[in-house]
Design a protein around this motif. Structure first.
Motif, short mmCIF file in Angstrom:
data_model
loop_
_atom_site.label_atom_id
_atom_site.label_comp_id
_atom_site.label_asym_id
_atom_site.label_seq_id
_atom_site.Cartn_x
_atom_site.Cartn_y
_atom_site.Cartn_z
N GLY A 71 -6.95 -0.80 5.86
CA GLY A 71 -8.23 -1.43 5.80
C GLY A 71 -9.17 -0.79 6.80
O GLY A 71 -10.29 -1.52 7.11
N LYS A 73 -12.51 0.79 8.02
CA LYS A 73 -14.02 0.89 7.58
C LYS A 73 -14.47 2.59 7.80
O LYS A 73 -15.17 2.59 8.48
CB LYS A 73 -15.05 0.01 7.85
CG LYS A 73 -14.53 -1.54 7.83
CD LYS A 73 -14.61 -1.95 6.49
CE LYS A 73 -14.09 -3.28 6.20
NZ LYS A 73 -13.98 -3.73 4.96
N SER A 100 -12.84 1.72 -6.53
CA SER A 100 -13.07 0.11 -6.81
C SER A 100 -12.11 -0.22 -8.10
O SER A 100 -11.58 -1.39 -8.08
CB SER A 100 -14.34 -0.16 -6.96
OG SER A 100 -14.73 0.13 -8.30
N TYR A 103 -8.61 0.08 -6.20
CA TYR A 103 -8.75 -0.52 -4.76
C TYR A 103 -9.70 -1.42 -4.76
O TYR A 103 -10.55 -0.87 -3.97
CB TYR A 103 -8.33 0.43 -3.67
CG TYR A 103 -7.20 1.62 -3.93
CD1 TYR A 103 -5.91 1.15 -3.37
CD2 TYR A 103 -7.29 2.61 -4.39
CE1 TYR A 103 -4.67 1.93 -3.53
CE2 TYR A 103 -6.38 3.76 -4.64
CZ TYR A 103 -5.13 3.02 -4.07
OH TYR A 103 -4.11 3.99 -4.63
N ASP A 105 -10.56 -3.73 -2.82
CA ASP A 105 -10.87 -4.23 -1.48
C ASP A 105 -11.54 -3.04 -0.73
O ASP A 105 -12.16 -3.17 0.34
CB ASP A 105 -9.51 -4.36 -0.68
CG ASP A 105 -8.81 -5.71 -1.08
OD1 ASP A 105 -9.46 -6.69 -1.83
OD2 ASP A 105 -7.78 -5.78 -0.73
N SER A 107 -14.58 -1.25 -0.85
CA SER A 107 -15.91 -1.12 -1.60
C SER A 107 -17.06 -0.21 -0.99
O SER A 107 -16.84 -0.31 0.17
CB SER A 107 -16.50 -2.44 -1.87
OG SER A 107 -16.83 -3.08 -0.45
#
Length: 167
Positions: A71, A73, A100, A103, A105, A107
Motif C-alpha cells: 500500500g 504511495k 486499476s 488492483y 486500491d 489508483s
C-alpha cells in the motif's frame, strides 16, 4: 552539439526528390538506425543501454509491487517534450487503466508531464516542445509537488536518456 533529434541524417538529404514510396523507404531505414545505431550513437540493444533499462525495470517493478502489496504511495512519472510528452500521457493513462482493473486500491500511480503543460497535448506549442530544459524543469516541479522523498534514489526516463536522480 545539437541533440540527436535535431541533427540532419544523410539518408534523407534528398527526401524532396524521391516520391512518396521513396520517402516511406527512407523513413523505414532511419527508423532501423534506432535498433542498429547511427554514427557514434549506440543501438538500443547495446549492453550498456540494456543494462540501464534493466536497472530501471527492476526499480519500477519493486516500487509497483510495494504499492500493490504494502500500500505504499509510489508515483511513476513519464515525461517528455512534444511527441514524447504525448506518449508519456498515453502511457500514464493506459497503465493507470490496466492497474486499476486488477488492483482498484492502486489508483493513479502513473503520472505524466509534457513540456508546455497540458495544452501541449492538443496544440502544437513549438517553444516548450523544443526546450528540453523546460521539460526537465516541468518534471522536477511535478516530482516535488507529488511529495516524492528526497532521500530515495529515483530513475526517470527523460528526453531520450535515462537519468538517475538522487535526492
Amino acid at each position: 552539439m545539437l541533440r540527436i533529434t535535431e541533427q540532419s541524417n544523410e539518408l534523407t538529404n534528398e527526401l524532396d526528390v524521391v516520391g512518396s514510396l521513396g520517402m516511406a523507404r527512407l523513413f523505414r531505414q532511419t527508423d532501423e538506425q534506432l535498433f542498429c545505431g547511427w554514427r557514434e550513437y549506440p543501438c538500443i540493444y547495446d549492453v550498456h543501454i540494456l543494462s540501464r533499462l534493466g536497472e530501471l525495470s527492476a526499480i519500477a517493478e519493486e516500487r509497483l509491487l510495494n504499492a500493490i502489496v504494502k500500500g505504499e504511495k509510489n508515483t511513476f512519472i513519464f515525461s517528455g517534450c512534444g511527441t514524447s510528452g504525448r506518449i508519456a500521457w498515453l502511457c500514464a493513462r493506459t497503465y493507470n487503466n490496466i492497474i486499476s482493473q486488477h488492483y482498484p486500491d492502486v489508483s493513479k500511480a502513473f503520472r505524466y508531464t509534457i513540456s508546455g503543460g497540458d495544452q501541449s497535448l492538443v496544440i502544437s506549442n513549438e517553444l516548450p516542445e523544443d526546450d528540453p530544459h523546460q521539460g526537465e524543469a516541468d518534471l522536477m516541479t511535478r516530482r516535488s509537488h507529488r511529495g516524492m522523498g528526497s532521500n530515495l534514489s529515483r530513475c526517470f526516463p527523460a528526453f531520450g536518456r535515462i537519468i538517475r536522480r538522487k535526492g
